[in-house]
Design an enzyme around this catalytic site. Sequence first.
Site, PDB file in Angstrom:
ATOM      1  N   GLU A  93      17.535  69.150  59.131  1.00  9.31           N
ATOM      2  CA  GLU A  93      17.072  70.488  59.507  1.00  9.31           C
ATOM      3  C   GLU A  93      16.046  70.402  60.640  1.00  9.31           C
ATOM      4  OE1 GLU A  93      18.743  73.005  58.826  1.00  9.31           O
ATOM      5  OE2 GLU A  93      17.957  74.053  57.094  1.00  9.31           O
ATOM      6  N   THR A 140      16.989  80.025  64.516  1.00  3.92           N
ATOM      7  CA  THR A 140      15.933  80.006  63.489  1.00  3.92           C
ATOM      8  C   THR A 140      14.561  79.949  64.144  1.00  3.92           C
ATOM      9  OG1 THR A 140      17.394  78.958  61.905  1.00  3.92           O
ATOM     10  CG2 THR A 140      15.053  78.717  61.498  1.00  3.92           C
TER      11      THR A 140
END
Length: 307
Positions: free
Chosen positions: A128, A181
């Site tokens: 991530e 994001t």
Amino acid sequence: MKYIKIFAPATVANVSCGFDSLGFAVDAIGDEMTFTKTAEKGVQITNITGADLTYNVDENAASAVVKKMLHTANADFGIELTIHKGFSPGSGLGSSAASAAGAAFGTNQLLGDMYSNLELTKFAMFGEKVACGSAIADNVAAAIFGGFILVRSYEPLEIIKLPVPNELRVVAIHPQITIKTKDARDVLPTKIPLKDAVTQWANVGGLISGLYTDNYNLISNSLVDIVAEPARKSLIPFFDNIKNSALKAGALGAGISGSGPTVFALCKGDTVAKAVYKSIEESYKNTGIDFEMFVSKVSPEGIKIIK
Ligand code: HSE
């Protein structure tokens, strides 16, 4: 084991009140990945379909995780990886998380199952970080543990697997725009008033209590986000219309899936879920923005071995 094929599910993170700490896995969509042992050490991506992602092994969330795990385990073999994306990056459904979590799971199988789910979550969090700059756990833990999870603590990492009421369904709409994001994190407040914090943590407690007691009313009342949603909703065209249509048709609650633009609605039972699906579809079809939708159960198992 020389070869494994897996399904890595899409995930809904935050679940309204639980920013960066709650998530669940969905059944309906996800990626397929294969892992093949090679005599030559290191990792190689041999094929990516379904999305335009980098083959650079240090920049791809999946291969970066495989590389780190092989190195940490001092493996005497390498891995060839294929990735078939079943849903788009930048959708808010944990695309990089599915890649990173799937990579951790698949590699662990070829390593002879040496790592726990918690350790796999840590490896996936590294993926991530490679993908979006933050080592967030909510999506990857949901994919690895399955069902509903709570990231109780980041340091040390502690994941709590929560129960999933039987009739819980999710309806999701993915307007075909991309939100990074990082961009969605940049609009968040860095400080919140104490009163808002009290509201938010009380709702997290309520939601978790509702999951444990199958109390759909409590789940419904607790699906409220006054921290991230107000800051992010302007990034999603017609967000309020989607949410209102979902609630009008009987959804327990609706909110932004992860960092968006997908919007999810939780429902009790298939009949309500169908009505919510129709109502959202109706409200969105004249906006001029393309969209995709799905209805799903919350996946109790997360990542699955296909063969
Ligand atoms: N919890 C994260 C966020 C999920 O909302 O930014 C996206 O990875």
